[in-house]
Design a protein around this motif. Structure first.
Motif: not given
Length: 177
Positions: A50, A79, A98-99, A101, A105, A107, A121, A123, A125
């Motif tokens: 992140q 974010l 854009k995401e 968590e 996660r 994204a 996109t 991702t 996970d």
């Protein structure tokens, strides 16, 4: 001699037409995905994903072009975090988280401008697995005709999949330090 050249050109033209026709039958979207298990808690792995400043430790795309220009946004993590690159070997583009968590996660909106425009996109996970974390890195997007032709010729899942596997191995090494 002219007749032979025309026959050769005709065969080449037919081969190109056949390639394009076959490629056009492929799906209009794609997914490339790889997974691995890392012996580290999800929060530690998440921290490396992140924050775009951390990608130099593990992203295979960061190593493509040491001279590429990197621009980190404010923020560069979490974010809304942004990052852009421009290089001779790595092309050019930008990413925006854009995401986010925590521990679960990330994204990313992934926009390429060179060598050709594309919006995908990516991702990541993260799922706890025993004392570690199962990480799944995926990229999805639309498949315009040019991408379908490249996929037919090069096997994009195999080509990019190797990059994802390398990145996940390097992510494992960074997280398990």
């Amino acid at each position: 001699m002219l007749k032979i050249i025309l026959i050769i050109l005709g065969v080449i033209a037919l081969a190109v037409i056949a390639l394009v026709a076959f490629a056009s039958t492929k799906p209009d979207s794609f997914i490339i995905q790889r997974s691995t298990t890392i012996n580290a808690p999800p929060e530690k792995v998440y921290a490396l994903i992140q924050d775009f400043h951390q990608w130099g430790q593990w992203s295979p795309f960061e190593k493509l072009d040491p001279d590429m220009t990197r621009t980190f946004g404010d923020p560069a993590a979490g974010l809304g975090g942004t990052y852009a690159w421009d290089g001779k070997k790595a092309g050019a583009g930008s990413m925006r988280i854009k995401e986010a968590e925590p521990g679960r996660r990330v994204a990313i909106a992934l926009d390429f401008t060179k060598p050709f425009p594309a919006s995908n996109t990516a991702t990541f996970d993260l799922v706890p697995e025993g004392a570690g974390t199962k990480v799944t890195w995926a990229m999805t997007g639309k498949s315009p005709l040019m991408f379908k032709v490249m996929d037919t010729v090069m096997g994009m899942d195999k080509t990019l999949g190797r990059d994802f596997e390398k990145g996940l191995n390097d992510l494992r090494a960074a997280a398990e330090k």
